[in-house]
Design a protein around this motif. Structure first.
Motif, PDB file in Angstrom:
ATOM      1  N   SER A  92     -43.539 100.821 -49.484  1.00 44.61           N
ATOM      2  CA  SER A  92     -43.918 100.784 -50.894  1.00 44.61           C
ATOM      3  C   SER A  92     -42.941  99.886 -51.634  1.00 44.61           C
ATOM      4  O   SER A  92     -41.816  99.649 -51.171  1.00 44.61           O
ATOM      5  N   SER A  93     -43.355  99.377 -52.795  1.00 47.43           N
ATOM      6  CA  SER A  93     -42.471  98.529 -53.586  1.00 47.43           C
ATOM      7  C   SER A  93     -42.439  98.994 -55.027  1.00 47.43           C
ATOM      8  O   SER A  93     -43.424  99.534 -55.543  1.00 47.43           O
ATOM      9  N   ALA A  94     -41.292  98.801 -55.651  1.00 46.88           N
ATOM     10  CA  ALA A  94     -41.123  99.036 -57.088  1.00 46.88           C
ATOM     11  C   ALA A  94     -40.474  97.795 -57.669  1.00 46.88           C
ATOM     12  O   ALA A  94     -39.556  97.229 -57.058  1.00 46.88           O
ATOM     13  N   TYR A  95     -40.927  97.370 -58.844  1.00 53.28           N
ATOM     14  CA  TYR A  95     -40.416  96.142 -59.457  1.00 53.28           C
ATOM     15  C   TYR A  95     -40.381  96.295 -60.969  1.00 53.28           C
ATOM     16  O   TYR A  95     -41.294  96.886 -61.562  1.00 53.28           O
ATOM     17  N   ARG A  96     -39.341  95.760 -61.591  1.00 53.58           N
ATOM     18  CA  ARG A  96     -39.286  95.660 -63.039  1.00 53.58           C
ATOM     19  C   ARG A  96     -38.644  94.319 -63.414  1.00 53.58           C
ATOM     20  O   ARG A  96     -37.694  93.851 -62.770  1.00 53.58           O
ATOM     21  N   THR A  97     -39.140  93.714 -64.484  1.00 50.13           N
ATOM     22  CA  THR A  97     -38.633  92.437 -64.981  1.00 50.13           C
ATOM     23  C   THR A  97     -37.301  92.618 -65.697  1.00 50.13           C
ATOM     24  O   THR A  97     -37.132  93.546 -66.489  1.00 50.13           O
ATOM     25  N   ASN A  98     -36.371  91.713 -65.428  1.00 48.16           N
ATOM     26  CA  ASN A  98     -35.123  91.639 -66.197  1.00 48.16           C
ATOM     27  C   ASN A  98     -35.167  90.519 -67.234  1.00 48.16           C
ATOM     28  O   ASN A  98     -34.784  90.717 -68.381  1.00 48.16           O
ATOM     29  N   HIS A 127     -25.548  89.776 -73.612  1.00 46.81           N
ATOM     30  CA  HIS A 127     -25.714  88.737 -74.637  1.00 46.81           C
ATOM     31  C   HIS A 127     -27.045  88.051 -74.379  1.00 46.81           C
ATOM     32  O   HIS A 127     -27.671  88.230 -73.331  1.00 46.81           O
ATOM     33  N   ARG A 128     -27.489  87.251 -75.328  1.00 46.49           N
ATOM     34  CA  ARG A 128     -28.857  86.724 -75.282  1.00 46.49           C
ATOM     35  C   ARG A 128     -29.051  85.649 -74.227  1.00 46.49           C
ATOM     36  O   ARG A 128     -30.199  85.291 -73.901  1.00 46.49           O
ATOM     37  N   PHE A 129     -27.968  85.129 -73.647  1.00 46.29           N
ATOM     38  CA  PHE A 129     -28.104  84.070 -72.652  1.00 46.29           C
ATOM     39  C   PHE A 129     -28.326  84.605 -71.240  1.00 46.29           C
ATOM     40  O   PHE A 129     -28.681  83.848 -70.343  1.00 46.29           O
ATOM     41  N   GLU A 130     -28.072  85.901 -71.021  1.00 48.22           N
ATOM     42  CA  GLU A 130     -28.275  86.512 -69.706  1.00 48.22           C
ATOM     43  C   GLU A 130     -28.994  87.845 -69.883  1.00 48.22           C
ATOM     44  O   GLU A 130     -28.432  88.782 -70.437  1.00 48.22           O
ATOM     45  N   GLN A 131     -30.230  87.916 -69.418  1.00 50.85           N
ATOM     46  CA  GLN A 131     -30.988  89.163 -69.472  1.00 50.85           C
ATOM     47  C   GLN A 131     -30.802  89.903 -68.152  1.00 50.85           C
ATOM     48  O   GLN A 131     -31.151  89.389 -67.089  1.00 50.85           O
ATOM     49  N   ARG A 132     -30.239  91.090 -68.227  1.00 51.99           N
ATOM     50  CA  ARG A 132     -29.917  91.870 -67.027  1.00 51.99           C
ATOM     51  C   ARG A 132     -30.451  93.287 -67.174  1.00 51.99           C
ATOM     52  O   ARG A 132     -30.534  93.826 -68.277  1.00 51.99           O
ATOM     53  N   GLY A 133     -30.791  93.900 -66.035  1.00 50.75           N
ATOM     54  CA  GLY A 133     -31.296  95.260 -66.082  1.00 50.75           C
ATOM     55  C   GLY A 133     -31.005  96.021 -64.805  1.00 50.75           C
ATOM     56  O   GLY A 133     -30.634  95.438 -63.777  1.00 50.75           O
ATOM     57  N   LEU A 134     -31.170  97.348 -64.868  1.00 54.11           N
ATOM     58  CA  LEU A 134     -31.036  98.230 -63.724  1.00 54.11           C
ATOM     59  C   LEU A 134     -32.420  98.766 -63.374  1.00 54.11           C
ATOM     60  O   LEU A 134     -33.133  99.256 -64.249  1.00 54.11           O
TER      61      LEU A 134
END
Length: 265
Positions: A92-98, A127-134
């Motif tokens: 199975s796969s899980a994905y979310r956009t950063n 900061h607005r130049f790097e979009q990061r997520g968990l």
């Protein structure tokens, strides 16, 4: 493809959870006329890892410009998002956009041969130049709930410190105490300075058994000098670790994958 053997100490014979973390560089390498599509080779590579859980960074759901460009190539741009495309049969796969860009987006993914539970995304952009997520996914492994977090930290040390702090706060807020946790990804921590921040969050960095200091080097893939790709755990210990080597692995991404075998403590 070749792989360094796992380092396995004697006396550890319980069930092992085999995890891999891999920054796939959006499935594309090179620039200009030398730009090439590697997502099909990466599919073979991910399957060869034979991991229970694969933590992926820089994964695309779509990218219009690259899709148009590579539609003219022999294999072509996959119709599926890269997470689904890379998932071996039975996974199975899980994905979310950063991050969202002009022509597409990219984010984190988890591939699992064990059942998935809730899938959450937590923004840790500094900061607005790097979009990061968990990417936070609950996995049921042999009847045990394990909370997994796929991470990709920023390029500046101050940002990484704040992201580590936010990760710790997220774990304290969203994951019950005492439940096993695996955090894996590309932490961009070439100065080897983030481990104390993770320790404050109750996480221990996975090291080869009996080894001290760095985990194996994974970046850059052609001549690895840095240990950017790591696994941190709570309630699990490292029973083995390896990094695949060889020309095929060096070609597919600027990172090499890191493989870790874990046991419950």
């Amino acid at each position: 493809m070749t792989t360094m053997p796992m380092t396995l100490p004697g006396g550890l014979d319980g069930p092992r959870l085999r995890v891999a973390t891999y920054n796939i560089h959006k499935g594309v390498r090179g620039v200009g006329p030398r730009k090439r599509l590697e997502i099909h080779n990466l599919g073979l590579g991910v399957e060869a890892l034979d991991a229970d859980l694969v933590f992926l960074q820089e994964v695309r759901l779509f990218h219009h410009r690259d899709a148009r460009h590579f539609d003219r190539t022999w294999f072509g741009w996959p119709e599926q998002g890269q997470a689904d495309f890379l998932a071996p049969e039975g996974y199975s796969s899980a994905y979310r956009t950063n991050a969202v860009t002009r022509d597409g987006e990219h984010g984190n993914a988890l591939l699992s041969r064990w059942p998935l539970g809730d899938v959450e995304h937590h923004d840790v952009s500094d900061h607005r130049f790097e979009q990061r997520g968990l990417l936070h996914v609950k996995v049921n492994w042999r009847g045990i709930d394990i909370h997994t977090i796929v991470a990709h930290f920023g390029l500046m040390h101050a940002s990484r410190v704040r992201q580590a702090q936010r990760l710790g706060a997220y774990i304290r807020s969203e994951i019950p105490a005492g439940v096993p946790v695996v955090v894996a990804g590309d932490f961009n921590d070439w100065g080897e300075r983030l481990d104390p921040m993770f320790q404050l969050a109750g996480l221990v960095r996975a090291h080869p058994p009996g080894a001290h200091g760095r985990t194996p080097r994974t970046f850059p893939s052609r001549m690895p000098l840095l240990s950017l790709d790591r696994v941190y755990t709570r309630g699990l210990r490292c029973a083995g670790m390896s990094v695949p080597r060889g020309a095929a692995w060096a070609r597919m991404s600027d990172h090499l994958p890191l493989l870790v075998e874990l046991e419950l403590t």
